[in-house]
Scaffold this motif. Structure first.
Motif: not given
Length: 325
Positions: A228-237
């Protein structure tokens, strides 16, 4: 990741950064009309994620999507010609900066309506699952989209059907001009919402191309295996304001300084030097990218304008302009 692979990813990020710089300069010369949303500072997310995907995987992006289009095969010349409304543009001058699309490589669009493409990625993943192709759909979106209804609808349906889709939030701390933390109850606007939908939520340094590549590769294997799906939070600017008209004076100077020292290009270059790659080899990659973009600028400037007779092509599936019921 060996040094050859990392050097290639570094060069691709430099190519994207230089292409966006060219777009900025061309705007100041009056050759790019309308607004653009530069992704300078976000390059490692697009390049690292793309390096972990198959060529036939589906990618959906936002109006800040130059980096994703190029990571999935769009050339600097195609992108700059599109921004300059030339016939040789990526979309034949019909999309402009906010709608870069390259269907031939399954880069299925940049979308200006916040969050609207997340359900579309779910549909693409559903199609791949039904056809048994092993393809993955990836939706890239900003932190502001996590407060949009379509975000939760897409996550819920993807989880219910256990679809091969990854949701990647490019969290640059600001939803246009408002800090995401000011209007969101949880510290991680994307990852902290994942448990409510019964899917994994992770956070990664979005400015480290190696970390992004490794994390996306792992989550992609999981999705292809049927988990199934996954959620990735990529910290950037983002290095610039929201768009051309935004000087970004609302951002604290010390915050900007801190993030500019955490530049994706500097991080990748540091990794290469630590791995023993000679400085001159890295500089040669910089020069190759510079030459490609310089040639692209001249080619785009000299390209013809679009033919008005082509205005209604690529609008309907049959190439016509009549409404179909």
């Amino acid at each position: 990741m060996d040094t050859g692979e990392l050097l290639a990813l570094y060069e691709q990020m430099v190519l994207i950064r230089r292409t966006e710089k060219a777009a900025h300069d061309l705007f100041l010369q009056g050759l790019v009309k309308g607004t653009t949303h530069l992704a300078a500072g976000h390059e490692a997310i697009a390049v690292g994620a793309s390096a972990a995907l198959r060529d036939d995987d589906y990618v959906f992006a936002t109006y800040r999507g130059h980096h994703h289009a190029m990571a999935r095969g769009a050339t600097p010349e195609e992108c700059l010609a599109e921004l300059m409304s030339r016939a040789t543009g990526l979309c034949g001058a019909k999309g402009g900066s906010m709608h870069l699309t390259k269907a031939a490589t399954n880069m299925l669009g940049s979308y200006a309506i916040v969050g609207a493409h997340l359900p579309m990625a779910v549909g693409a993943a559903w199609s791949a699952k039904l056809r048994g192709t092993g393809q993955l759909a990836v939706a890239f979106f900003g932190d502001g989209a996590t407060n949009i209804g379509a975000f939760h609808e897409a996550l819920n349906l993807a989880a219910v059907w256990k679809l091969p889709v990854l949701f990647v939030c490019e969290n640059n701390l600001y939803m246009e001009y408002t800090p995401i933390a000011d209007v969101t109850a949880v510290p991680r606007p994307a990852a902290d919402r994942a448990p409510a939908h019964g899917i994994p939520g992770e956070v990664v340094d979005g400015n480290d191309v190696v970390s992004v590549q490794e994390t996306v590769a792992r989550l992609a294997r999981r999705a292809r295996a049927g988990d199934g799906p996954a959620l990735l939070e990529a910290e950037t600017y983002r290095h610039f304001g929201h768009s051309r008209t935004d000087p970004a004076t609302y951002r604290p100077a010390e915050e900007v300084e801190r993030w500019l020292k955490h530049d994706p290009l500097d991080i990748a270059r540091g990794r290469l030097v630590e791995a023993g790659v000679p400085e001159e080899t890295v500089t040669e990659a910089d020069e190759r990218a510079r030459a490609v973009v310089q040639e692209a600028v001249e080619a785009a400037k000299n390209a013809p304008p679009p033919d008005p007779g082509e205005a209604f092509t690529d609008v309907w599936a049959d190439g016509g302009a009549a409404w179909r019921t």
